[in-house]
Write a protein that holds these residues in place. Structure first.
Motif, PDB file in Angstrom:
ATOM      1  N   LYS A  83       1.179  -1.197   0.257  1.00 15.29           N
ATOM      2  CA  LYS A  83       0.106   0.114   0.073  1.00 15.29           C
ATOM      3  C   LYS A  83       0.160   1.036  -0.085  1.00 15.29           C
ATOM      4  N   TYR A  84       0.779   2.417  -0.432  1.00 17.15           N
ATOM      5  CA  TYR A  84       1.316   3.849  -0.964  1.00 17.15           C
ATOM      6  C   TYR A  84       0.139   5.081  -0.867  1.00 17.15           C
ATOM      7  N   THR A  85       0.452   5.583  -0.177  1.00 16.89           N
ATOM      8  CA  THR A  85      -0.136   6.931   0.135  1.00 16.89           C
ATOM      9  C   THR A  85      -0.232   7.336  -1.501  1.00 16.89           C
ATOM     10  N   SER A  86      -0.589   8.877  -1.205  1.00 18.15           N
ATOM     11  CA  SER A  86      -0.807   9.050  -2.769  1.00 18.15           C
ATOM     12  C   SER A  86       0.956  10.186  -3.047  1.00 18.15           C
ATOM     13  N   PHE A  87       1.834  10.578  -1.606  1.00 16.23           N
ATOM     14  CA  PHE A  87       2.900  10.899  -2.182  1.00 16.23           C
ATOM     15  C   PHE A  87       3.873  10.514  -2.376  1.00 16.23           C
ATOM     16  N   ASP A  88       2.957   9.259  -1.319  1.00 12.00           N
ATOM     17  CA  ASP A  88       4.500   7.353  -2.053  1.00 12.00           C
ATOM     18  C   ASP A  88       4.894   7.561  -3.327  1.00 12.00           C
ATOM     19  N   PHE A  89       3.728   6.685  -3.359  1.00 12.81           N
ATOM     20  CA  PHE A  89       3.361   6.575  -5.233  1.00 12.81           C
ATOM     21  C   PHE A  89       3.597   7.738  -6.267  1.00 12.81           C
ATOM     22  N   SER A  90       3.771   9.066  -5.673  1.00 10.80           N
ATOM     23  CA  SER A  90       3.815   9.921  -6.652  1.00 10.80           C
ATOM     24  C   SER A  90       5.734   9.888  -6.931  1.00 10.80           C
ATOM     25  N   GLN A  91       6.084   9.119  -5.904  1.00  6.98           N
ATOM     26  CA  GLN A  91       7.883   9.846  -5.460  1.00  6.98           C
ATOM     27  C   GLN A  91       8.277   8.525  -7.366  1.00  6.98           C
ATOM     28  N   SER A  92       7.455   7.862  -7.520  1.00  5.79           N
ATOM     29  CA  SER A  92       7.927   6.885  -9.049  1.00  5.79           C
ATOM     30  C   SER A  92       8.018   7.584 -10.131  1.00  5.79           C
ATOM     31  N   PHE A  93       7.109   8.641 -10.383  1.00  6.97           N
ATOM     32  CA  PHE A  93       6.968   9.115 -10.705  1.00  6.97           C
ATOM     33  C   PHE A  93       7.435  10.927 -11.284  1.00  6.97           C
ATOM     34  N   ASP A  94       7.320  11.723 -12.918  1.00  7.95           N
ATOM     35  CA  ASP A  94       7.153  12.723 -13.059  1.00  7.95           C
ATOM     36  C   ASP A  94       6.528  13.424 -12.365  1.00  7.95           C
ATOM     37  N   ARG A  95       6.808  14.898 -11.820  1.00 13.51           N
ATOM     38  CA  ARG A  95       5.936  15.246 -11.093  1.00 13.51           C
ATOM     39  C   ARG A  95       4.816  15.796 -11.720  1.00 13.51           C
ATOM     40  N   SER A 135     -13.672   4.985 -18.029  1.00 13.50           N
ATOM     41  CA  SER A 135     -12.365   4.752 -18.009  1.00 13.50           C
ATOM     42  C   SER A 135     -11.633   6.419 -18.562  1.00 13.50           C
ATOM     43  N   ALA A 136     -10.572   6.590 -18.523  1.00  9.10           N
ATOM     44  CA  ALA A 136      -9.322   7.669 -18.093  1.00  9.10           C
ATOM     45  C   ALA A 136      -7.972   7.181 -18.684  1.00  9.10           C
ATOM     46  N   LEU A 137      -7.032   7.333 -20.240  1.00  9.31           N
ATOM     47  CA  LEU A 137      -5.689   7.382 -20.359  1.00  9.31           C
ATOM     48  C   LEU A 137      -5.362   8.859 -19.781  1.00  9.31           C
ATOM     49  N   ALA A 138      -3.929   7.910 -19.756  1.00  9.21           N
ATOM     50  CA  ALA A 138      -3.145   9.239 -18.720  1.00  9.21           C
ATOM     51  C   ALA A 138      -1.572   8.284 -19.531  1.00  9.21           C
ATOM     52  N   TYR A 139      -0.760   9.956 -19.370  1.00  9.62           N
ATOM     53  CA  TYR A 139       0.839   9.109 -19.648  1.00  9.62           C
ATOM     54  C   TYR A 139       1.818   9.408 -18.890  1.00  9.62           C
ATOM     55  N   VAL A 140       2.550   8.735 -18.624  1.00 10.59           N
ATOM     56  CA  VAL A 140       3.845   9.551 -17.489  1.00 10.59           C
ATOM     57  C   VAL A 140       4.928   8.824 -17.519  1.00 10.59           C
ATOM     58  N   LYS A 141       5.917  10.175 -17.001  1.00  9.81           N
ATOM     59  CA  LYS A 141       7.794   9.186 -17.076  1.00  9.81           C
ATOM     60  C   LYS A 141       7.653   8.573 -15.823  1.00  9.81           C
ATOM     61  N   SER A 142       8.076   7.937 -15.186  1.00 10.53           N
ATOM     62  CA  SER A 142       9.139   7.460 -14.476  1.00 10.53           C
ATOM     63  C   SER A 142      10.351   8.706 -14.015  1.00 10.53           C
ATOM     64  N   ASN A 143      10.118   8.585 -12.579  1.00 11.91           N
ATOM     65  CA  ASN A 143      11.008   9.658 -12.453  1.00 11.91           C
ATOM     66  C   ASN A 143      12.773  10.583 -12.289  1.00 11.91           C
ATOM     67  N   GLN A 144      13.198  11.159 -12.907  1.00 10.53           N
ATOM     68  CA  GLN A 144      14.459  10.636 -13.448  1.00 10.53           C
ATOM     69  C   GLN A 144      15.361  10.418 -12.386  1.00 10.53           C
ATOM     70  N   ALA A 145      16.535   9.755 -12.743  1.00  8.59           N
ATOM     71  CA  ALA A 145      17.036   8.916 -11.223  1.00  8.59           C
ATOM     72  C   ALA A 145      18.094   9.339 -11.353  1.00  8.59           C
ATOM     73  N   THR A 146      19.095   9.231 -10.797  1.00 16.12           N
ATOM     74  CA  THR A 146      20.036   9.661 -10.038  1.00 16.12           C
ATOM     75  C   THR A 146      21.316   9.461 -10.862  1.00 16.12           C
TER      76      THR A 146
END
Length: 713
Positions: free
Chosen positions: A112-124, A144-155
């Motif tokens: 389980k993830y909170t919205s904040f924790d789940f958002s850390q895997s994606f671009d803001r 239904s809805a469609l969204a395109y997201v990028k992962s958070n830029q890794a160091t």
């Protein structure tokens, strides 16, 4: 199978117990049936039956649960394989608790993830779009809805940023019919996006190459109709109205050289044609937009494009006008005939010399393998020299001795073959040249076929060797001179006449009536145009040498960081105080292997070009070393270039849309040719009214460097 066998055994046991009780009941009379002993027997039997039934259902439940669990594991494994092969993961969103829940298919473990924790895997910013899609489904605006997201830029720079396609839909509703659990199906489409981006860049690069190509580029569709033609092809055929030509729907078979083509059976081919366009237009006018006249020699590479089904989808023709080349070849053939005649005369002269040498300056020789002695005769009877093998070898220059030893070894082994070798000796003739001697020997055998010795001739080949060397040198010089002259004449244009006419015109004003106050003006104009003419001639000579590949590049280690500022300021020396100059030099020392002179010329010319016409604003130069290349940027905030001017910025003697000529008209062509011959590349970006930026990449070898601790922009 095991559960079925167990059931059969329990049923058999129950039947046996029932039968036993029935038999026993028949033997007993009804008076004794309710005797305490019988009641206890019945109770025990009933208890045993109950225990067996409970065990039966327990094992039945156990095996059914085991079978269900095995089936579930198989389904989970299959689902995991499907999701992994499609690069897909699923998660749910609990609307009431604002929780994202990820269920691992492998171990059925929920995370389980909170919205904040789940958002850390994606671009803001992309995650905001995902929340918007969730709200759309949650509020019932869409199923239904469609969204395109990028992962958070890794160091870690080695880890690439991923792109996901997420479909959000309703998984469960509450009693009121409102969505309570949402399902998210997340698919990794990074590779697909990379392919799309790669295709986009490829198409952009194709369009750029097509429009800026130095050869004619023409494209026809699958039916053979003209759909695109670049500027170079329009220039070659004298086409001024490209759109009118495209509207005409010209077919490839309308062109004289292609009229024999069968589009139903067409493959790639090369063609060289000679067409008298004037006669063709008089006899069969199909393309009136073509305005060139006379005979044209044309070379084309025609490539066909087919789809997956093998159907013709397009034809690409890349060609060039080789009329000048053919005419030059005709001239060269005439010159070659003259050269062949001259060479034949020289060969006849050499043959006469050889005959004279054979008569008057030939030495006969014998070599004896038994004694390893070489006898040289001035005539048939007298021995002029008698040399041992070692002495004969020492008469040759150092690098010829190994070859001579090999020749002597072959003769010592009495090989039955003819040897002919020319050696350079340490002897010198009257002119101080090394003497070249040719030894031509053959084996002499006895009656049994054994080699007794070798007999031959020694000829003085000095004159012939030096004559051939001189002929090769003179031929190379003649070819080099002809190439330079042709390149020079090719680059000449009316640009030379403009300053020359100004010089002649102002000079003639001195002979007419004029005021003495005008004489300084005349002199200044003559001096100014003379300088322009001199710069123009120097640039023409230099680019002619570039075209002939006569510029030699001297790659030497040097400190680029200490030279960069000086080159930039030299190119900006004409700027006034109103223009802000910025040079970004991130290194205190950068030692690389480059051609200092030619690279300095490139930077000075680019800076001078950026400063042209600048009255106010700013210019900036910066560089960086990365992966074996110097990446240099020169930018300004000047007038910039229009799209039309950008397409021909690197052409020679090209004026802009306002009729102006930057410098001599050869600055950018010289820069581009120098950079490409050094193995680099140059790109131009400009926007009219906002300025121009040049990007230069020069390959080089890094020797050592030291970066500045702080760079002040």
């Amino acid at each position: 199978m095991r559960s079925n066998q167990y059931i059969k055994r329990v049923l058999t046991l129950c039947l046996l117990l029932s039968a036993t009780m029935a038999v026993h009941a028949q033997k007993e009379n009804l008076d004794t049936l309710f005797d305490i002993h019988h009641v206890l027997a019945y109770l025990v039997a009933g208890f045993l039956i109950t225990v067996f039934v409970m065990l039966f259902f327990n094992r039945l439940y156990y095996y059914r649960e085991k079978d269900a669990r095995s089936q579930s594991d198989r389904l989970n494994a299959q689902l995991s394989m499907v999701l992994d092969s499609n690069k897909t993961r699923t998660w749910t969103y609990d609307v009431a608790h604002d929780l994202f829940i990820h269920l691992s298919v492998q171990d059925m473990k929920e995370t389980k993830y909170t919205s904040f924790d789940f958002s850390q895997s994606f671009d803001r910013e992309d995650f905001k779009g995902l929340l918007k899609a969730i709200n759309t489904v949650q509020e019932g605006d869409s199923l239904s809805a469609l969204a395109y997201v990028k992962s958070n830029q890794a160091t870690d720079q080695d880890v690439k940023q991923r792109t996901y396609e997420i479909t959000v839909s309703v998984l469960r509703r509450d009693k009121k019919g409102s969505p309570s659990i949402l399902l998210g199906i997340q698919t990794d489409i990074s590779e697909e996006q990379e392919r799309i981006e790669k295709n986009r860049r490829l198409m952009l690069r194709y369009q750029t190459v097509f429009n800026s190509s130095l050869v004619d580029m023409i494209f026809y569709d699958g039916n053979g109709y003209l759909t695109e033609i670049n500027d170079k092809a329009c220039e070659t055929f004298g086409i001024s109205d490209r759109e009118a030509l495209l509207r005409r729907k010209v077919k490839i078979t309308d062109i004289p050289a292609y009229r024999h083509l069968d589009l139903n059976d067409l493959s790639s081919f090369m063609v060289t044609s000679a067409t008298d366009i004037t006669k063709v237009k008089q006899r069969d006018e199909r393309i009136p937009e073509v305005t060139v006249k006379g005979k044209m020699y044309y070379e084309a590479d025609v490539r066909t494009i087919h789809d997956d089904q093998g159907r013709l989808s397009g034809i690409v023709a890349a060609g060039r006008n080789i009329t000048e080349m053919v005419q030059s070849n005709h001239r060269q053939q005439k010159a070659s005939q003259l050269l062949n005649k001259t060479t034949a005369d020289i060969q006849a002269y050499i043959n006469n010399i050889n005959y004279t040498l054979k008569v008057s300056d030939v030495r006969l020789m014998n070599y004896y393998p038994d004694s390893h002695e070489l006898e040289i005769y001035s005539d048939l009877n007298s021995v002029q020299y008698c040399l041992t093998q070692m002495r004969a070898i020492t008469m040759l220059v150092e690098k010829e001795r190994r070859r001579a030893r090999g020749l002597f070894r072959r003769m010592d082994s009495r090989r039955k073959q003819v040897f002919s070798n020319t050696f350079r000796t340490i002897l010198r003739d009257a002119e101080g040249r090394h003497v070249y001697l040719n030894f031509h020997v053959m084996p002499i055998m006895d009656k049994d076929g054994h080699v007794t010795h070798y007999f031959g001739m020694c000829r003085n080949m000095t004159e012939m060797v030096y004559t051939e060397q001189m002929l090769q040198e003179e031929t190379a010089k003649a070819q080099e001179t002809e190439q330079l002259k042709n390149s020079f004449l090719l680059n000449m244009s009316y640009e030379l006449r403009t300053p020359l006419n100004a010089v002649v015109g102002f000079a003639e004003l001195y002979n007419g009536e004029h005021s003495p106050e005008d004489e300084p003006v005349f002199a200044q104009e003559i001096k100014s145009n003379t300088n322009v003419l001199l710069e123009l001639i120097n640039d023409i000579l230099f680019i002619s040498r570039l075209d002939a590949h006569m510029i030699e590049f001297d790659i030497q280690p040097c400190d680029f960081a200490s030279l960069f500022d000086g080159w930039c300021y030299m190119g900006w020396s004409t700027l006034g105080n109103e223009v802000k100059i910025m040079v970004e030099n991130p290194y205190s020392r950068l030692e690389v292997g480059i051609d200092q002179q030619n690279l300095g010329m490139v930077l000075e010319r680019l800076c001078a070009y950026s400063a042209y016409g600048m009255q106010e604003g700013a210019v900036r130069a910066k560089y960086e070393y990365r992966l074996g290349e110097l990446m240099i940027t020169i930018e300004d905030t000047g007038r910039g270039l229009s799209a039309e001017d950008q397409a021909k910025a690197f052409d020679r003697f090209v004026r802009n849309s306002e009729g102006e000529l930057h410098g001599t008209g050869l600055d950018l062509p010289i820069v581009k040719e120098l950079i490409e011959q050094m193995g680099g590349s140059i790109e131009l970006q400009s926007e009219e009214g906002k300025g121009t930026t040049f990007y230069v990449n020069i390959p080089c070898e890094l020797i050592s460097f030291e970066r500045k601790s702080e760079v002040i922009a």
